[in-house]
Design an enzyme around this catalytic site. Structure first.
Site, PDB file in Angstrom:
ATOM      1  N   GLN A 107       7.406   2.680  -6.171  1.00 26.64           N
ATOM      2  CA  GLN A 107       8.409   3.481  -5.468  1.00 26.64           C
ATOM      3  C   GLN A 107       9.699   3.535  -6.286  1.00 26.64           C
ATOM      4  O   GLN A 107      10.313   4.592  -6.424  1.00 26.64           O
ATOM      5  CB  GLN A 107       8.722   2.877  -4.086  1.00 26.64           C
ATOM      6  CG  GLN A 107       7.516   2.755  -3.165  1.00 26.64           C
ATOM      7  CD  GLN A 107       6.876   4.073  -2.824  1.00 26.64           C
ATOM      8  OE1 GLN A 107       7.550   5.101  -2.743  1.00 26.64           O
ATOM      9  NE2 GLN A 107       5.561   4.074  -2.657  1.00 26.64           N
TER      10      GLN A 107
ATOM     11  N   TYR B 239       0.819  -1.226   0.000  1.00 25.03           N
ATOM     12  CA  TYR B 239       0.000   0.000   0.000  1.00 25.03           C
ATOM     13  C   TYR B 239       0.851   1.275   0.000  1.00 25.03           C
ATOM     14  O   TYR B 239       2.053   1.212   0.084  1.00 25.03           O
ATOM     15  CB  TYR B 239      -1.073  -0.010   1.079  1.00 25.03           C
ATOM     16  CG  TYR B 239      -0.720  -0.094   2.553  1.00 25.03           C
ATOM     17  CD1 TYR B 239       0.506   0.231   3.075  1.00 25.03           C
ATOM     18  CD2 TYR B 239      -1.723  -0.503   3.446  1.00 25.03           C
ATOM     19  CE1 TYR B 239       0.750   0.170   4.431  1.00 25.03           C
ATOM     20  CE2 TYR B 239      -1.492  -0.579   4.811  1.00 25.03           C
ATOM     21  CZ  TYR B 239      -0.252  -0.231   5.298  1.00 25.03           C
ATOM     22  OH  TYR B 239      -0.024  -0.299   6.637  1.00 25.03           O
ATOM     23  N   GLU B 240       0.161   2.385  -0.176  1.00 20.93           N
ATOM     24  CA  GLU B 240       0.829   3.700  -0.276  1.00 20.93           C
ATOM     25  C   GLU B 240       1.817   3.712  -1.452  1.00 20.93           C
ATOM     26  O   GLU B 240       2.877   4.326  -1.382  1.00 20.93           O
ATOM     27  CB  GLU B 240       1.522   4.019   1.054  1.00 20.93           C
ATOM     28  CG  GLU B 240       1.872   5.477   1.289  1.00 20.93           C
ATOM     29  CD  GLU B 240       0.666   6.413   1.289  1.00 20.93           C
ATOM     30  OE1 GLU B 240      -0.377   6.011   1.834  1.00 20.93           O
ATOM     31  OE2 GLU B 240       0.767   7.508   0.729  1.00 20.93           O
ATOM     32  N   GLY B 241       1.443   3.024  -2.543  1.00 25.64           N
ATOM     33  CA  GLY B 241       2.322   2.886  -3.706  1.00 25.64           C
ATOM     34  C   GLY B 241       3.137   1.624  -3.586  1.00 25.64           C
ATOM     35  O   GLY B 241       4.071   1.565  -2.783  1.00 25.64           O
TER      36      GLY B 241
END
Lengths: 590, 590
Positions: free
Chosen positions: B441, B434-436
């Site tokens: 990244q 999650y969060e990319g």
């Protein structure tokens, strides 16, 4: 729901073009003609995809349950198990006299990979039975063989292996389970065993437990351990099932994965048992099957990686997300499929190049087992003994990592249980632990196998790689041979470091054991890939019609050599840093 | 049940001896005196160990449930959440005018690590609220701030971030959720969002959803996305909670881990929403918080590794298995503890040296955020922007691997759920996604951050490492500086490869992006360890009373340098092999 297609073409390539199994002078291998193996693999593949795959998620979600002392397997397992028996899949590589088909371990391994990939938890029921039957075959009296083997080969009765106790797993010398001799030659077995895979269930008429226990008054520690046959149901004189024996299920463990397999706490309360093999030689009896059993676990690592990979590929082709930076590939769609993105490729190539290399290594290992058993080849036996911890440890570690990579391709959809990618990761995880945790494999490799028979087998391994490389000095093989040579040099340097420093302080060897196992694994996969590249070049030179298949092999081999083998340098650096830094801290400084 | 003890001493060492935070000229840092931070960390540690840790397994086993449209959190969560509010832990680094304590992000990060380690699923409820509140703080009107922030800072109301839809996560330009403008300036939001962490629950009076949606007629793709505030309950004029808004929970996802957090499918059906920030600039508004949010996720990777490691150490000290090959260590017991064995040490040292190095990196990152926000330092802002994907990707990948190592120490006992080691692995896994997702990244790092502002920030990073090394040329630092120089050279060579080849074909950079992220991470941890070694040497030279603490730091730093940093060579080799092998196959050849 995840799908699975048996990689029959890749398997046939290994069997017939790389290993050239049907041309080898090993008893029984003459039967392995391409038409025959193709038929077996195709049928096994149908069972894997059609029967076992659909039950994989069911097994994970429903799990096993214990009600009033009875273990129930997940819905559908019983019927599928009947199909396995009816199809004759349970005794593929067992002797004909006990109802088996006497096929080589090599073919059994190929079929086993399919079943394991499709449903590991399910396949363990027959895998454990196979292991227990092999122990009886190797160490049982004629009467024991006649009593148990026909029923176990057919899986009418299943088997288990009972080693671990709550306070000991690796160190079985601490075992507390006792076996009191009785006047009739039998024993009364009492104690508790834990983590017993396929410990009890509703799919067979009887469960034949092989139980390690100590006979009172025997030697201390591991030297006083004997192996016993303890059936769930006692037998009548005619061999039919009679009264319940003193063995019961204490609990079914709640596990991270393989929920479809009933991992039981087994309580033995003066259960009637029969000595299998020699008194106090129980560990030896267990270890006879070790090479095969550990190869089977290494195979599970590869199998889960393959199943997870296949689904990652499907998702990467279907899921539209982002655009190819070098130019739109799917102009009619709102985005390009994931598979256009280099980092997704990197992940898929890591997976693919591991899987196909690992399968080459695995099949070679199975072949060596056949050579050792069927031809009595001592060198093959030495080589497979040396490589067994590598097959088990490296293939399960890397196999697990590959399921994580495959899950990652799904993004958030991989983390929810719906798509089954989490299950591959959770199921694959156990193979790094059971049948000797991978740290114990590394210890076995460095502490025992390296120096066995004066280091003869590891020298033979180096010689094998060296002479293979010498014979492949053409330009077309350069991309494969040069990296293999470098990796092999790293392995030799690591062995040399152990020899030079391990005498002074064994910790210098043991602190590097895990890295050595991985270094060794990479060399084996490098070798496996070089062989596959050679076979692919030969096929192309001979005008193979399916050129794409062979070119894909070459591209994948190149990837492994360039992108995976460089790990050997890192492992060597870790090994050569020695034990001092590893052992620097006091235990209470952690 | 697993335990957790907050590493307050290690944190204080970083804050005051390595970073020397209270001596830095950053607004608010003068408050960070050792006595003050010690008091905060001690109190936070008590909450973590006493309140949150006992609920971690409960959350995993009980999970969340949806009944008649209402989401119920696991037993005990509600009471614990009240304690967090009462203790003022929810607004530690939020502005005082909205009820926060205005502490630096650095201190908030230290406290956040503890809470996350103790109970990641629980801590996410306030973590998401913090993220949503930060977005309102940065982009809201004065009225919006006054309406929502006091309640969100206190967590009377919680918050969520709604980005993902069933068919798109990474590629949000494909979004379908719509926001129709209304006459009164509000919008009617309709659509489905998935994977919404803390999406709904029974612990707060209201849930403030931040929802990305498209206003019809706006630009195509990602440029037409706006951000909206959509409260679960509409508000009365006086700001009190009124009628239910058109948002409901479709489902709670069944996940691999973080069961204690309600990951919801959220259905918006003409829900009243209010534009937050500029129209069509929703992504920019979301990205404002990105550095901080991603640092928070990187922190989760470290936190789970720390919690798992602590329990692995306890088990390794307690569990008796085998004997030390160099001499019996526990002669009165039946066997020696696991911790005597070199391969267990190898595993624990890998974990320990990662964790303490990663914490140094993380705290440095938090400090840079404070420098950027509180001092308006553009260079700090550039540096943290560059390193954010590394903090997120490297720390969560490695953190996950470390939980697997910790689980492995337990052998079979790690695989059953009873000891909680499986949960650490399953919970840690989400942070890679999650969060990319971490592949995104890596793409952000190589495709965007490296070249940002003409490559100024990466040059500044290299210069920073170079000048640090120059200033540490004494013999006592040689063990740390030489490996750091080598690793840094590898990173520079990789950057050079991208520059020289990425112009011709961007795939040459992208195919190496993941390895570059890991290479970069190792250099950052090498730097963090060099700094810690320096501080330890200084403390010892100044006659520190607790010499063992500092000597342990030096030994652990040496381990990282010798045994972990050599990974950079492997990553460089992979990067320099380029894109051709990665992209060699047709999509249908997989």
């Amino acid at each position: 729901m995840p799908s699975y297609t048996a990689p029959t073409k890749d398997m046939a390539f290994l069997l017939h073009e790389v290993l050239k199994a049907d041309k080898l002078n090993i008893p029984g291998y003459d039967e392995l003609e391409p038409d025959f193996t193709a038929a077996v693999l195709e049928e096994a593949g149908k069972v894997a995809s059609g029967v076992l795959t659909p039950l994989n998620v069911v097994g994970d979600q429903e799990g096993c349950r214990l009600e009033n002392g009875v273990v129930y397997t997940p819905p559908g397992f019983k019927e599928a198990f009947e199909q396995m028996k009816e199809g004759g899949w349970t005794g593929l590589d067992m002797p004909e006299e006990f109802g088996g088909q006497n096929m080589p371990v090599l073919l059994g391994t190929a079929v086993g990979e399919m079943f394991s990939a499709a449903n590991q938890a399910f396949t363990m029921y027959q895998g454990l039975t196979h292991g227990a039957a092999s122990a009886i075959l190797a160490h049982g009296t004629d009467e024991q063989k006649a009593t148990y083997l026909p029923k176990m080969v057919s899986c009418e009765w299943t088997g288990t292996m009972n080693l671990t106790e709550p306070h000991c797993g690796t160190d079985l010398g601490l075992m507390r389970t006792k076996a009191e001799p009785q006047d009739d030659g039998s024993y009364k077995v009492s104690g508790q065993k834990i983590f017993i895979s396929a410990g009890d269930h509703d799919m067979s008429e009887n469960v034949i437990h092989l139980v390690l226990a100590k006979i009172p008054g025997g030697p201390e520690g591991i030297k006083g351990v004997s192996l016993f046959i303890v059936p769930k149901f006692n037998l009548n004189e005619d061999g039919s099932v009679s009264s319940r024996n003193g063995v019961s299920v204490g609990n079914i463990e709640q596990k991270m994965g393989i929920h479809g397999n009933s991992t039981c706490v087994m309580n033995y309360d003066e259960a009637t048992g029969y000595l299998l093999g020699d008194m106090h030689k129980g560990m030896r009896a267990m270890f006879t099957m070790m090479n095969e059993a550990r190869l089977g676990v290494g195979m599970q690592g590869l199998a889960q990686a393959e199943a997870a990979y296949q689904n990652a590929v499907i998702y990467a082709r279907d899921r539209l997300q982002g655009r190819d930076v070098t130019g739109v590939k799917n102009p009619d769609g709102p985005a390009d499929p994931l598979i256009v993105h280099p980092d997704i490729r990197r992940s898929l190539m890591d997976q693919k190049s591991f899987i196909e290399g690992a399968r080459g290594f695995l099949f070679w290992g199975a072949l060596l087992i056949d050579q050792a058993h069927r031809s009595g080849d001592k060198e093959a036996d030495g080589l497979i003994s040396l490589m067994t911890p590598v097959l088990k440890g490296f293939l399960t570690d890397q196999g697990f990592d590959m399921t994580v990579l495959a899950q990652q391709v799904y993004g958030g959809h991989g983390y929810i249980e719906e798509h089954g990618m989490s299950q591959f990761v959770r199921d694959a995880r156990i193979a790094q632990i059971y049948e000797g945790a991978n740290g114990v494999q590394a210890l076995d490799l460095v502490g025992r196998k390296l120096a066995a028979d004066g280091g003869k087998h590891v020298m033979a391994f180096f010689e094998l790689i060296k002479s293979y490389c010498k014979g492949q000095d053409g330009d077309e093989m350069k991309d494969f041979i040069e990296p293999l040579k470098t990796a092999s040099k790293h392995l030799q340097a690591a062995s040399m470091f152990f020899m030079q420093n391990g005498m002074k302080n064994p910790n210098h060897a043991l602190a590097g054991s895990y890295d050595f196992m991985h270094l060794f694994g990479h060399v084996c996969l490098g070798y496996a890939w070089a062989q596959q590249a050679r076979a692919a070049l030969d096929a192309l030179a001979n005008g193979a019609t399916d050129a794409t298949f062979y070119e894909t092999k070459l591209a994948t081999a190149r990837y492994y050599m360039a992108r995976r083998l460089p790990a050997t340098g890192m492992h060597l650096a870790r090994i050569e840093s020695g034990a001092d830094m590893v052992m620097a801290l006091d235990a209470d400084a952690f």
